[in-house]
Design a protein around this motif. Structure first.
Motif, short mmCIF file in Angstrom:
data_model
loop_
_atom_site.label_atom_id
_atom_site.label_comp_id
_atom_site.label_asym_id
_atom_site.label_seq_id
_atom_site.Cartn_x
_atom_site.Cartn_y
_atom_site.Cartn_z
N VAL A 10 9.59 -75.50 33.85
CA VAL A 10 8.81 -74.36 33.36
C VAL A 10 7.35 -74.48 33.79
O VAL A 10 6.74 -73.51 34.27
CB VAL A 10 8.92 -74.26 31.82
CG1 VAL A 10 7.94 -73.22 31.27
CG2 VAL A 10 10.34 -73.91 31.40
N LYS A 11 6.78 -75.67 33.64
CA LYS A 11 5.39 -75.89 34.05
C LYS A 11 5.22 -75.72 35.55
O LYS A 11 4.24 -75.14 36.03
CB LYS A 11 4.94 -77.28 33.62
CG LYS A 11 4.82 -77.46 32.12
CD LYS A 11 4.46 -78.89 31.77
CE LYS A 11 4.43 -79.11 30.26
NZ LYS A 11 4.12 -80.51 29.90
N THR A 14 5.34 -72.05 36.45
CA THR A 14 4.11 -71.39 36.03
C THR A 14 2.98 -71.66 37.02
O THR A 14 2.27 -70.75 37.44
CB THR A 14 3.69 -71.88 34.63
OG1 THR A 14 4.77 -71.70 33.71
CG2 THR A 14 2.47 -71.12 34.14
N CYS A 15 2.83 -72.91 37.41
CA CYS A 15 1.76 -73.30 38.34
C CYS A 15 1.96 -72.66 39.72
O CYS A 15 1.01 -72.13 40.30
CB CYS A 15 1.73 -74.81 38.45
SG CYS A 15 0.35 -75.45 39.43
N GLN A 66 1.30 -68.90 39.48
CA GLN A 66 -0.10 -68.60 39.18
C GLN A 66 -0.98 -68.73 40.41
O GLN A 66 -1.85 -67.89 40.65
CB GLN A 66 -0.59 -69.55 38.08
CG GLN A 66 -2.06 -69.37 37.71
CD GLN A 66 -2.32 -68.07 37.00
OE1 GLN A 66 -1.68 -67.75 36.01
NE2 GLN A 66 -3.27 -67.29 37.50
N PHE A 92 8.85 -64.89 31.61
CA PHE A 92 7.63 -64.96 32.42
C PHE A 92 7.16 -63.55 32.75
O PHE A 92 7.97 -62.70 33.14
CB PHE A 92 7.89 -65.72 33.73
CG PHE A 92 8.10 -67.20 33.58
CD1 PHE A 92 7.15 -68.10 34.02
CD2 PHE A 92 9.27 -67.70 33.01
CE1 PHE A 92 7.34 -69.47 33.89
CE2 PHE A 92 9.48 -69.07 32.88
CZ PHE A 92 8.50 -69.95 33.33
N TRP A 131 3.21 -61.29 34.05
CA TRP A 131 1.77 -61.33 34.29
C TRP A 131 1.05 -60.70 33.11
O TRP A 131 1.48 -59.69 32.57
CB TRP A 131 1.40 -60.58 35.56
CG TRP A 131 1.63 -61.37 36.82
CD1 TRP A 131 2.66 -61.23 37.70
CD2 TRP A 131 0.82 -62.42 37.31
NE1 TRP A 131 2.55 -62.14 38.71
CE2 TRP A 131 1.42 -62.89 38.51
CE3 TRP A 131 -0.35 -63.03 36.88
CZ2 TRP A 131 0.88 -63.93 39.26
CZ3 TRP A 131 -0.89 -64.07 37.62
CH2 TRP A 131 -0.28 -64.51 38.80
N VAL A 173 -0.20 -65.99 34.52
CA VAL A 173 1.23 -65.96 34.21
C VAL A 173 1.40 -66.40 32.76
O VAL A 173 0.98 -67.49 32.37
CB VAL A 173 2.02 -66.91 35.15
CG1 VAL A 173 3.48 -66.97 34.72
CG2 VAL A 173 1.90 -66.43 36.59
N THR A 174 1.99 -65.51 31.96
CA THR A 174 2.20 -65.82 30.55
C THR A 174 3.68 -66.13 30.30
O THR A 174 4.55 -65.67 31.03
CB THR A 174 1.78 -64.66 29.65
OG1 THR A 174 2.61 -63.51 29.92
CG2 THR A 174 0.33 -64.29 29.89
N ARG A 175 3.91 -66.92 29.26
CA ARG A 175 5.28 -67.29 28.90
C ARG A 175 5.48 -67.11 27.41
O ARG A 175 4.59 -67.44 26.62
CB ARG A 175 5.55 -68.75 29.28
CG ARG A 175 5.30 -69.08 30.73
CD ARG A 175 5.00 -70.54 30.92
NE ARG A 175 3.83 -70.95 30.15
CZ ARG A 175 3.39 -72.20 30.09
NH1 ARG A 175 4.01 -73.16 30.73
NH2 ARG A 175 2.32 -72.51 29.37
#
Length: 425
Positions: free
Chosen positions: A140-141, A144-145, A148, A311, A313, A323-325
């Motif tokens: 997940v991390k 996201t990275c 982003q 996920f 934006w 990017v939001t979760r």
């Protein structure tokens, strides 16, 4: 030479010689190394078809291991039936879980450690699932990275239909042969793949494809299978032929791909089915989609789910696009439904015992879903479960146990776990 030293030597050789084929690995399956492997078994795991659990097996550990090693040397070892248990998965669905006998688990654990030492040097960074010191939150991390800071505008979310049931045994052995030149070890792995499955109905099924979910060696075999059938193909063919940026993140059979250009995402989507079909796999069409996902399209409200997170934006407090979760809506509903079933079954426990179990459930939930930016979803789960707790505690007898005021006082006095963000910046 102890087992840890042997594994380090295997890993070093695998790293230095990418095409080296390892021989005489069966020699490592001795009494000393099997005793070493005992520490990795789950002590509270369910017993297999023989009814022997961890504690029972350990009572005669030396004799049991000696018998196993002798059967391996004589070539008379036979894998026991795998007990299959069906566990709930969402609404009206069930997932099969294979439970090998403890003796088979022990042997599989040692073999899995050997395979990990070899293949951890080969696996690509895009593969995150079922690897040492990595878990779903790492995927997940990473996703996201990448999203982003990459130049991606399109995401392909994908899933493989019935992956563990459809792995082709012949293909898997051919893949293993690229690194393993020990026919006895490969025959041992085939025995586990072909082991009969004892259904809850008492029927015995002999599978011709797949590997049991729950088998100790299954995760590393699954990663080997997808390493050759999917990861290398994406890295060496798809990504190299893309003009724009492209990336993939895979957690076992659940994966996402992102592309800078829509045309290249569509081309990959068209080729994916054929590539998987070659290895007896099939795309789960209902879970595979092409989704616009660009920071520059503020009107675009598209989102995708990956590993129980949604996920999309959004904007930070400073107005920057990020990017939001948040907990996926489907997973939130499932979690609340599971909590309802759980509190119905456990409401009769003494309050002290119930709160202890409840706090353990809450801690597990906050530890997984407590990612930065997901506090509102945590509060939603907390609110819904507290209402369910209030409802079912009041049904323990014909008289109401609590009103709203006394219920709030009780929660404060027992120190119930509160929602919190557990992810570190």
């Amino acid at each position: 030479m102890n087992m840890q030293t042997s594994l380090r030597g295997i890993a070093k050789k695998a790293s230095e010689c990418p095409k080296h084929r390892f021989q005489d690995l069966m020699g490592l399956l001795n009494e000393e190394n099997l005793r070493w492997s005992c520490q990795f078994l789950k002590k509270k795991a369910a017993a297999g078809v023989d009814g022997v659990d961890y504690a029972m097996y350990m009572e005669n550990i030396h004799e049991n291991i000696a018998d196993m090693v002798n059967s391996l040397k004589a070539g008379t070892y036979k894998a026991k039936l795998v007990r299959r248990k069906w566990i709930p998965k969402g609404k009206d669905k069930r997932r099969p879980l294979g439970i090998p006998a403890i003796s088979d688990k022990l042997l599989q654990m040692l073999v899995s450690k050997i395979l990990q030492a070899i293949y951890e040097e080969d696996f690509l960074d895009c593969s995150v699932g079922y690897r040492p010191k990595l878990g779903p939150l790492d995927a997940v991390k990473k996703a996201t990275c990448e999203l982003q800071f990459g130049k991606y505008s399109v995401v392909v979310e994908a899933d493989i239909k019935g992956f563990f049931n459809n792995m082709n045994h012949d293909w898997l052995i051919r893949m293993l042969e690229l690194r393993i030149d020990d026919k006895r070890l490969l025959r041992l792995i085939r025995k586990w793949l072909r082991a009969g499955v004892l259904e809850e109905t008492g029927e015995v099924v002999h599978p011709t494809t797949g590997t049991p979910q729950g088998g100790v060696v299954s995760p590393v075999l699954a990663n080997v299978y997808l390493h050759y059938s999917l990861d290398l193909w994406f890295e060496k063919i798809i990504r190299r032929n893309c003009v724009g940026e492209a990336m993939m993140i895979r957690y076992c059979d659940d994966f996402i791909c992102a592309f800078q250009y829509k045309s290249e995402a569509e081309s990959f989507y068209k080729e994916l089915g054929g590539r998987l079909n070659k290895f007896n796999l099939e795309v789960a069409t209902e879970k595979t989609n092409i989704i616009p996902f660009s920071r520059f399209e503020k009107e675009n409200d598209r989102s995708f789910d990956f590993l129980s997170f949604e996920f999309r934006w959004g904007e930070s407090r400073k107005g920057k696009r990020i990017v939001t979760r948040r907990t996926s809506r489907k997973k939130l509903r499932e979690s609340v439904a599971n909590f309802t079933d759980w509190i119905k079954r456990h409401r009769g426990l003494k309050l002290r015992v119930l709160i202890k179990k409840l706090n353990a459930k809450y801690r597990g939930y906050w530890n997984y879903y407590g990612v930065i930016g997901n506090y509102a979803s945590l509060m939603d789960f907390d609110k819904q479960t507290k209402l369910l707790l209030f409802k079912w505690l009041n049904r323990r007898s014909q008289r109401l146990s609590y009103n709203i005021r006394t219920f709030a006082q009780m929660l404060e006095s027992v120190g119930l776990e509160q929602p919190r963000i557990t992810e570190k910046y």
